[in-house]
Write a protein that holds these residues in place. Structure first.
Motif, PDB file in Angstrom:
ATOM      1  N   VAL A 155       0.860  -1.184   0.000  1.00  0.00           N
ATOM      2  CA  VAL A 155       0.000   0.000   0.000  1.00  0.00           C
ATOM      3  C   VAL A 155       0.894   1.231   0.000  1.00  0.00           C
ATOM      4  O   VAL A 155       1.666   1.446   0.929  1.00  0.00           O
ATOM      5  CB  VAL A 155      -0.924   0.020   1.235  1.00  0.00           C
ATOM      6  CG1 VAL A 155      -1.842   1.242   1.202  1.00  0.00           C
ATOM      7  CG2 VAL A 155      -1.728  -1.277   1.323  1.00  0.00           C
ATOM      8  N   SER A 156       0.813   2.048  -1.048  1.00  0.00           N
ATOM      9  CA  SER A 156       1.783   3.119  -1.250  1.00  0.00           C
ATOM     10  C   SER A 156       1.076   4.436  -1.511  1.00  0.00           C
ATOM     11  O   SER A 156       0.218   4.538  -2.385  1.00  0.00           O
ATOM     12  CB  SER A 156       2.689   2.783  -2.438  1.00  0.00           C
ATOM     13  OG  SER A 156       3.329   1.532  -2.225  1.00  0.00           O
ATOM     14  N   HIS A 157       1.483   5.465  -0.758  1.00  0.00           N
ATOM     15  CA  HIS A 157       0.886   6.790  -0.892  1.00  0.00           C
ATOM     16  C   HIS A 157       1.881   7.759  -1.518  1.00  0.00           C
ATOM     17  O   HIS A 157       3.054   7.757  -1.177  1.00  0.00           O
ATOM     18  CB  HIS A 157       0.457   7.307   0.485  1.00  0.00           C
ATOM     19  CG  HIS A 157      -0.133   8.685   0.468  1.00  0.00           C
ATOM     20  ND1 HIS A 157       0.327   9.697   1.276  1.00  0.00           N
ATOM     21  CD2 HIS A 157      -1.146   9.226  -0.270  1.00  0.00           C
ATOM     22  CE1 HIS A 157      -0.381  10.795   1.051  1.00  0.00           C
ATOM     23  NE2 HIS A 157      -1.279  10.538   0.120  1.00  0.00           N
ATOM     24  N   SER A 158       1.418   8.567  -2.456  1.00  0.00           N
ATOM     25  CA  SER A 158       2.170   9.687  -3.010  1.00  0.00           C
ATOM     26  C   SER A 158       3.523   9.230  -3.584  1.00  0.00           C
ATOM     27  O   SER A 158       3.572   8.385  -4.466  1.00  0.00           O
ATOM     28  CB  SER A 158       2.347  10.773  -1.941  1.00  0.00           C
ATOM     29  OG  SER A 158       2.758  11.992  -2.502  1.00  0.00           O
ATOM     30  N   ALA A 168       7.706  -3.601  -7.709  1.00  0.00           N
ATOM     31  CA  ALA A 168       6.856  -4.579  -8.402  1.00  0.00           C
ATOM     32  C   ALA A 168       7.536  -5.111  -9.659  1.00  0.00           C
ATOM     33  O   ALA A 168       7.451  -6.302  -9.969  1.00  0.00           O
ATOM     34  CB  ALA A 168       5.511  -3.946  -8.747  1.00  0.00           C
ATOM     35  N   GLU A 169       8.199  -4.223 -10.398  1.00  0.00           N
ATOM     36  CA  GLU A 169       8.931  -4.654 -11.604  1.00  0.00           C
ATOM     37  C   GLU A 169       9.962  -5.720 -11.266  1.00  0.00           C
ATOM     38  O   GLU A 169      10.122  -6.714 -11.973  1.00  0.00           O
ATOM     39  CB  GLU A 169       9.656  -3.457 -12.223  1.00  0.00           C
ATOM     40  CG  GLU A 169       8.826  -2.622 -13.165  1.00  0.00           C
ATOM     41  CD  GLU A 169       9.669  -1.572 -13.881  1.00  0.00           C
ATOM     42  OE1 GLU A 169       9.284  -1.188 -14.982  1.00  0.00           O
ATOM     43  OE2 GLU A 169      10.713  -1.148 -13.353  1.00  0.00           O
ATOM     44  N   ALA A 178      -1.444  -4.653  -4.965  1.00  0.00           N
ATOM     45  CA  ALA A 178      -1.028  -3.350  -4.466  1.00  0.00           C
ATOM     46  C   ALA A 178      -2.219  -2.401  -4.464  1.00  0.00           C
ATOM     47  O   ALA A 178      -3.117  -2.504  -5.307  1.00  0.00           O
ATOM     48  CB  ALA A 178       0.094  -2.777  -5.322  1.00  0.00           C
ATOM     49  N   VAL A 179      -2.217  -1.488  -3.498  1.00  0.00           N
ATOM     50  CA  VAL A 179      -3.183  -0.397  -3.453  1.00  0.00           C
ATOM     51  C   VAL A 179      -2.383   0.898  -3.509  1.00  0.00           C
ATOM     52  O   VAL A 179      -1.605   1.196  -2.601  1.00  0.00           O
ATOM     53  CB  VAL A 179      -4.052  -0.447  -2.178  1.00  0.00           C
ATOM     54  CG1 VAL A 179      -5.035   0.720  -2.156  1.00  0.00           C
ATOM     55  CG2 VAL A 179      -4.798  -1.780  -2.089  1.00  0.00           C
ATOM     56  N   PRO A 244      -1.937  -7.433  -9.476  1.00  0.00           N
ATOM     57  CA  PRO A 244      -3.156  -6.614  -9.475  1.00  0.00           C
ATOM     58  C   PRO A 244      -2.922  -5.294  -8.736  1.00  0.00           C
ATOM     59  O   PRO A 244      -2.154  -5.238  -7.769  1.00  0.00           O
ATOM     60  CB  PRO A 244      -4.172  -7.488  -8.719  1.00  0.00           C
ATOM     61  CG  PRO A 244      -3.614  -8.875  -8.788  1.00  0.00           C
ATOM     62  CD  PRO A 244      -2.126  -8.723  -8.791  1.00  0.00           C
ATOM     63  N   ALA A 245      -3.590  -4.248  -9.190  1.00  0.00           N
ATOM     64  CA  ALA A 245      -3.416  -2.951  -8.548  1.00  0.00           C
ATOM     65  C   ALA A 245      -4.740  -2.201  -8.496  1.00  0.00           C
ATOM     66  O   ALA A 245      -5.459  -2.121  -9.492  1.00  0.00           O
ATOM     67  CB  ALA A 245      -2.376  -2.115  -9.291  1.00  0.00           C
ATOM     68  N   THR A 246      -5.049  -1.660  -7.322  1.00  0.00           N
ATOM     69  CA  THR A 246      -6.148  -0.724  -7.174  1.00  0.00           C
ATOM     70  C   THR A 246      -5.555   0.667  -7.034  1.00  0.00           C
ATOM     71  O   THR A 246      -4.696   0.900  -6.178  1.00  0.00           O
ATOM     72  CB  THR A 246      -6.999  -1.053  -5.931  1.00  0.00           C
ATOM     73  OG1 THR A 246      -7.630  -2.318  -6.108  1.00  0.00           O
ATOM     74  CG2 THR A 246      -8.067   0.010  -5.710  1.00  0.00           C
TER      75      THR A 246
END
Length: 311
Positions: A155-158, A168-169, A178-179, A244-246
């Motif tokens: 979960v990553s912000h900014s 991820a790569e 990931a979110v 997957p990513a949101t």
């Protein structure tokens, strides 16, 4: 796919452009802010467990991880099964997530990890320009030494969106999903937009240089030093199709005072989602860039959904 949610709190203040990358205005928190009874554990003693640590479920412990000669603080709330890693935006340490951690742990039963990037919180300062490669290396070293190498929801912000993309790569098998919470995404960083951000924020960088020793100003200066080169490279980065990513995008965006930049921010999120499979776009209506603070229930719901769907 796009979902919208009702407004709960209006934007606090207009954020400057580069500041979103290096320091989130009005949300920077003091170092520490963790339970003083936390257990200090050396890296060598936490490398063997299948999930991070061996502490009592629900308790939070501090693990100091060594990577390349500097130490990083990882805070582990022990659970079972899967692992959720929360990575804060520029200028914020792990305490940014302190209200969300117990709720996430209670809702999912997962191990929840937060950490202080170099120069923030309890982690050592690393001099020189900010390097996303170093930040990725720090995150990877911490997760490896804590034994969190599978079934991780990131979960990553900014600014942490940049770290998430490269992580991820390089480590797609580590992540089950990931979110990305109003995160920096590659489509934003065209040459034109990068030049706009640099010009817009030069006065703030100059002001920071007059007081360069605070953690926030130090990171702002170091980010500015490498910003052009880092942004040019990041524009070409790709997210692996297998993860997957949101993407949660704020309505106000970091550029509430600049309609053109705000639209570019929203377009970048939309473009990112359309560029690959297993990606979902969620709009946090009424929210400023501080979505975890403005809309914590929304962030909690999307993390829970990702964990449930992909573990």
């Amino acid at each position: 796919m796009s979902r919208t949610t009702p407004n709960r709190r209006s934007v606090n203040r207009v954020l400057s452009a580069l500041a979103l990358l290096a320091v989130t205005a009005g949300a920077v928190t003091a170092c520490g802010d963790h339970d003083s009874a936390s257990t200090h554990t050396s890296a060598s003693s936490v490398t063997s467990s299948a999930s991070p640590g061996a502490d009592k479920a629900g308790a939070t412990s501090l693990h100091m991880i060594d990577n390349g000669g500097h130490r990083l603080a990882f805070h582990v709330t022990q659970g079972h099964g899967s692992t959720i890693v929360l990575d804060s935006g520029g200028g914020n340490d792990s305490s940014y997530w302190k209200d969300l951690v117990p709720k996430l742990h209670a809702a999912t039963g997962a191990t929840v990890i937060t950490y202080d990037r170099a120069g923030l919180g309890k982690s050592d300062v690393v001099p020189g320009p900010w390097k996303v490669e170093s930040a990725v290396s720090d995150l990877k070293a911490g997760l490896q030494q804590l034994g969190a190498t599978r079934n991780v929801t990131l979960v990553s912000h900014s600014q942490a969106g940049e770290i998430a993309t490269y992580f991820a790569e390089q480590n797609p098998k580590t992540l089950s999903g990931a979110v990305l919470v109003d995160a920096n995404l590659p489509p934003l960083f065209t040459d034109e937009e990068t030049a706009r951000l640099l010009a817009f924020d030069q006065p703030e960088v100059d002001a920071a240089k007059k007081d360069p020793d605070t953690p926030q100003n130090r990171q702002l200066i170091s980010t500015a030093e490498s910003f052009a080169a880092t942004s040019k490279a990041y524009y070409k980065a790709t997210w692996p199709d297998s993860v997957p990513a949101t993407v949660i995008v704020s309505e106000k965006t970091p550029f509430d005072g600049s309609p053109a930049d705000a639209q570019h921010w929203r377009d970048a999120a939309s473009s990112f989602v359309k560029d690959g499979p297993h990606r979902t776009l969620v709009t946090a209506e009424g929210s400023s860039h501080e979505v975890p603070k403005d809309r914590p229930a929304l962030v909690l719901r999307e993390i829970e959904s990702m964990v449930a769907a992909h573990h």
